[in-house]
Enzyme design. Structure first.
Site, short mmCIF file in Angstrom:
data_model
loop_
_atom_site.label_atom_id
_atom_site.label_comp_id
_atom_site.label_asym_id
_atom_site.label_seq_id
_atom_site.Cartn_x
_atom_site.Cartn_y
_atom_site.Cartn_z
N CYS A 164 0.86 -1.18 0.00
CA CYS A 164 0.00 0.00 0.00
C CYS A 164 0.90 1.22 0.00
O CYS A 164 1.95 1.23 0.64
CB CYS A 164 -0.91 -0.02 1.24
SG CYS A 164 -2.03 1.40 1.35
N GLU A 198 1.74 -4.48 -5.27
CA GLU A 198 0.60 -5.40 -5.19
C GLU A 198 -0.52 -4.93 -6.10
O GLU A 198 -0.86 -3.75 -6.12
CB GLU A 198 0.12 -5.48 -3.74
CG GLU A 198 -0.97 -6.52 -3.51
CD GLU A 198 -1.33 -6.67 -2.04
OE1 GLU A 198 -2.49 -6.99 -1.74
OE2 GLU A 198 -0.44 -6.46 -1.19
#
Length: 332
Positions: A164, A198
């Site tokens: 993140c 990600e």
């Protein structure tokens, strides 16, 4: 819901009892470091903190409060002037701190809740133990002020170097997102690995990463006069082969021979020079690799067994026992 109620009444059964949910969050902005920042999404703060329009957050310890008086009192006695954890990078007015989710769970949970206010795809809030958080700060005489952060998983088998990433809106449009991405790849190269963010990326994250990949490849290929492979580029940059191929295709640098079906690089030096000079004119801060003082995180044997489900022998064999001995079943 009305249709279900009518169907249940028609069948002669009692309607199911509805679930009682908490009222929706009323938070419209946060008071952070003297700024009032409009929020983009709702975050699951406790109900007593979601009733007001403004949520007050300490810029150093990220504690959240529901009134300006409580925030003022907290500011007088807050001991923190920087994020918890280890300072692993300092160059000029900027620093990076490595914060372990297991050692500082409250700070990392507050950080995830803050990130949720600006990231719609954020789903992790409280299970922060398996992650490391790298917090970027801008320093002055009053302390280290929060700018943004990125997180990554601890387990060595993970192929993602970023889970993140966030830059606060008050610090955007200053090249800090590019700086965070560059720092994440610096750590990946120190670990002698390749990494990728990600997936799926948010819209802003995708734009930032595509811009970074293109800039890195333009800078690398600008002085390239001999053949080079994707694997060599991957070793130099820390980027995965998939990300490199994706960026090359976006730059129209990959061509395929219709006869041999092999791919080759088509280098447009004029475009590479124009793109790198255009970015250089912005005068954004760059990462200085020599300012990094960091040792890659190494997980313990018990943690490896917990995260990667690797069978680990935790009991030493007794004296006289053969490690390779096999117990044969008795014949009945």
């Amino acid at each position: 819901e009305d249709w279900k109620r009518k169907a249940e009444l028609a069948n002669g059964t009692e309607p199911a009892r509805q679930k009682v949910s908490s009222p929706p969050s009323k938070i419209k902005c946060i008071n952070f470091g003297g700024y009032e920042i409009d929020t983009w999404h709702a975050a699951p703060y406790p109900e007593e903190y979601s009733r007001n329009r403004v949520l007050y957050i300490c810029e150093f310890c990220l504690k959240y409060m529901n009134s300006d008086y409580v925030a003022w009192r907290h500011k007088l006695k807050c001991p923190g002037k920087h994020p918890p954890g280890d300072e692993i990078y300092r160059d000029g007015f900027f620093s990076f701190f490595e914060v372990d989710g297991r050692k500082n769970p409250v700070y990392c949970q507050n950080l995830c809740l803050l990130a949720k206010l600006f990231l719609g795809s954020k789903t992790l809030y409280y299970d922060v133990e398996p992650f490391l958080f790298y917090v970027m700060t801008e320093n002055d005489d009053y302390g280290c002020h929060f700018v943004g952060y990125f997180s990554k998983e601890k387990r060595p088998s993970s192929l993602n170097n970023v889970s993140c990433i966030l830059v606060l809106p008050i610090h955007q449009r200053r090249g800090f997102g590019h700086l965070l991405i560059e720092f994440s790849y610096l750590l990946t190269r120190v670990e002698k690995k390749t990494g990728s963010p990600e997936k799926p990326l948010s819209d802003m994250g995708l734009v930032s990463y595509r811009s970074y990949w293109r800039l890195v490849l333009c800078s690398l290929l600008l002085g390239q006069k001999s053949p080079i492979s994707v694997s060599t580029i991957s070793e130099c940059t820390g980027m995965t082969a998939d990300d490199i191929v994706s960026a090359l295709e976006a730059m129209r640098a990959l061509t395929r021979d219709p006869v041999t079906k092999q791919y080759a690089l088509r280098l447009d030096y004029g475009f590479y020079k124009e793109y790198t000079e255009k970015y250089a004119k912005k005068g954004y801060t760059k990462i200085n690799p020599d300012a990094l003082i960091w040792t890659p995180y190494v997980m313990g044997r018990n943690n490896l067994a917990h995260y990667d489900e690797v069978p680990v022998q935790t009991i030493a064999p007794r004296e006289g026992e053969d490690d390779e001995a096999v117990v044969q079943p008795e014949e009945g």
